[in-house]
Design a protein around this motif. Structure first.
Motif, mmCIF file in Angstrom:
data_model
loop_
_atom_site.group_PDB
_atom_site.id
_atom_site.type_symbol
_atom_site.label_atom_id
_atom_site.label_comp_id
_atom_site.label_asym_id
_atom_site.label_seq_id
_atom_site.Cartn_x
_atom_site.Cartn_y
_atom_site.Cartn_z
ATOM 1 N N VAL A 61 0.409 -1.428 -0.375
ATOM 2 C CA VAL A 61 0.353 -0.138 0.339
ATOM 3 C C VAL A 61 0.976 1.208 0.198
ATOM 4 C CG1 VAL A 61 -1.630 1.268 1.343
ATOM 5 C CG2 VAL A 61 -1.788 -1.439 1.558
ATOM 6 N N CYS A 62 0.711 2.508 -0.593
ATOM 7 C CA CYS A 62 1.297 3.378 -1.279
ATOM 8 C C CYS A 62 1.191 3.947 -0.025
ATOM 9 C CB CYS A 62 1.444 3.785 -2.550
ATOM 10 S SG CYS A 62 2.909 5.779 -3.033
ATOM 11 N N CYS A 108 -1.054 9.508 -1.894
ATOM 12 C CA CYS A 108 -1.500 8.587 -1.595
ATOM 13 C C CYS A 108 -2.550 8.371 0.120
ATOM 14 C CB CYS A 108 -0.742 7.207 -2.307
ATOM 15 S SG CYS A 108 -0.948 6.387 -3.423
ATOM 16 N N ALA A 136 -5.044 6.939 1.857
ATOM 17 C CA ALA A 136 -4.389 5.041 2.043
ATOM 18 C C ALA A 136 -3.670 4.516 3.137
ATOM 19 C CB ALA A 136 -3.052 5.385 1.330
ATOM 20 N N ASP A 174 3.503 -1.643 4.069
ATOM 21 C CA ASP A 174 3.708 0.059 3.302
ATOM 22 C C ASP A 174 4.984 0.557 2.991
ATOM 23 O OD1 ASP A 174 4.909 -0.173 5.331
ATOM 24 O OD2 ASP A 174 3.935 1.746 6.465
ATOM 25 N N ALA A 197 -3.916 7.778 -6.789
ATOM 26 C CA ALA A 197 -3.831 7.690 -5.533
ATOM 27 C C ALA A 197 -5.186 7.655 -5.334
ATOM 28 C CB ALA A 197 -3.222 8.593 -5.247
ATOM 29 N N PRO A 198 -5.879 6.853 -4.234
ATOM 30 C CA PRO A 198 -4.535 5.417 -3.788
ATOM 31 C C PRO A 198 -4.317 4.392 -4.229
ATOM 32 C CG PRO A 198 -6.659 5.578 -2.249
ATOM 33 C CD PRO A 198 -7.168 6.618 -3.225
ATOM 34 N N VAL A 216 -2.684 0.615 -4.724
ATOM 35 C CA VAL A 216 -2.534 -0.691 -3.941
ATOM 36 C C VAL A 216 -1.443 -1.959 -4.817
ATOM 37 C CG1 VAL A 216 -2.859 -3.125 -2.922
ATOM 38 C CG2 VAL A 216 -3.697 -0.854 -2.264
#
Length: 176
Positions: A93-94, A99, A104, A132, A142-143, A145
């Motif tokens: 996950v960014c 994000c 995020a 992460d 964004a966001p 994954v």
């Protein structure tokens, strides 16, 4: 902030397959500049073993005739390398600025909740590892994954189950 090497847990595994060590050794023997090929050798080792436990790092150090501290230093410096087993599907996950601003942190929390693990951990069935990561360079989506190399953009909370289920279904029926 990066953890000091002494704070990074390193797995020790006594029963690693000899065939994998043989394959790694064969690769190393083909290299002309062994000492200058550490990163290439570590990439190959991680590809073969799936991660870099102590025994593999020590094997590499001996075969390249370099101090083990150099190998441990490189492994701990580069985020691509891991000293712990990872799941078949790595969910990243960014958490870069764009994000994060677009939720995020909530997406990451939802993955943690659904998978029953926290960042850096692997599910008991070895199907998922959750990470992460910093900016992946696609801020307009964004966001974001990532599952392996697959990019999911503009992810919403109600899409987390679908992302997870796509990989559960994909792996259904595979022998473990």
């Amino acid at each position: 902030m990066a953890k000091a090497l002494a704070q990074i847990p390193t797995v020790s595994v006594k029963d690693l397959p000899k065939e994998l060590f043989d394959q790694l050794d064969s690769y190393i023997q083909t290299l002309e500049d062994k000492k200058g090929s550490l990163i290439h050798v570590l990439h190959r080792a991680q590809h073969l073993f799936g991660y870099l436990p102590q025994e593999v790092m020590l094997f590499v150090a001996r075969r390249l005739d370099i101090p083990a501290a150099n190998v441990f230093g490189v492994v701990s410096f580069y985020s691509f390398f891991t000293t712990n087993p990872v799941g078949e599907n790595i969910i990243s996950v960014c958490m870069g600025t764009a994000c994060f601003v677009r939720g995020a942190d909530k997406i990451l929390h939802e993955f943690k909740s659904k998978l029953g693990i926290t960042t850096g951990e692997t599910t008991p069935d070895n199907l998922f590892t959750l990470k992460d990561v910093r900016c992946v360079g696609a801020c307009g989506l964004a966001p974001i994954v990532l599952v392996g190399d697959k990019v999911y953009g503009r992810v919403k909370l109600d899409e987390v189950d679908g992302i997870i289920n796509a990989y559960v279904v994909k792996n259904f029926g595979k022998e473990n």
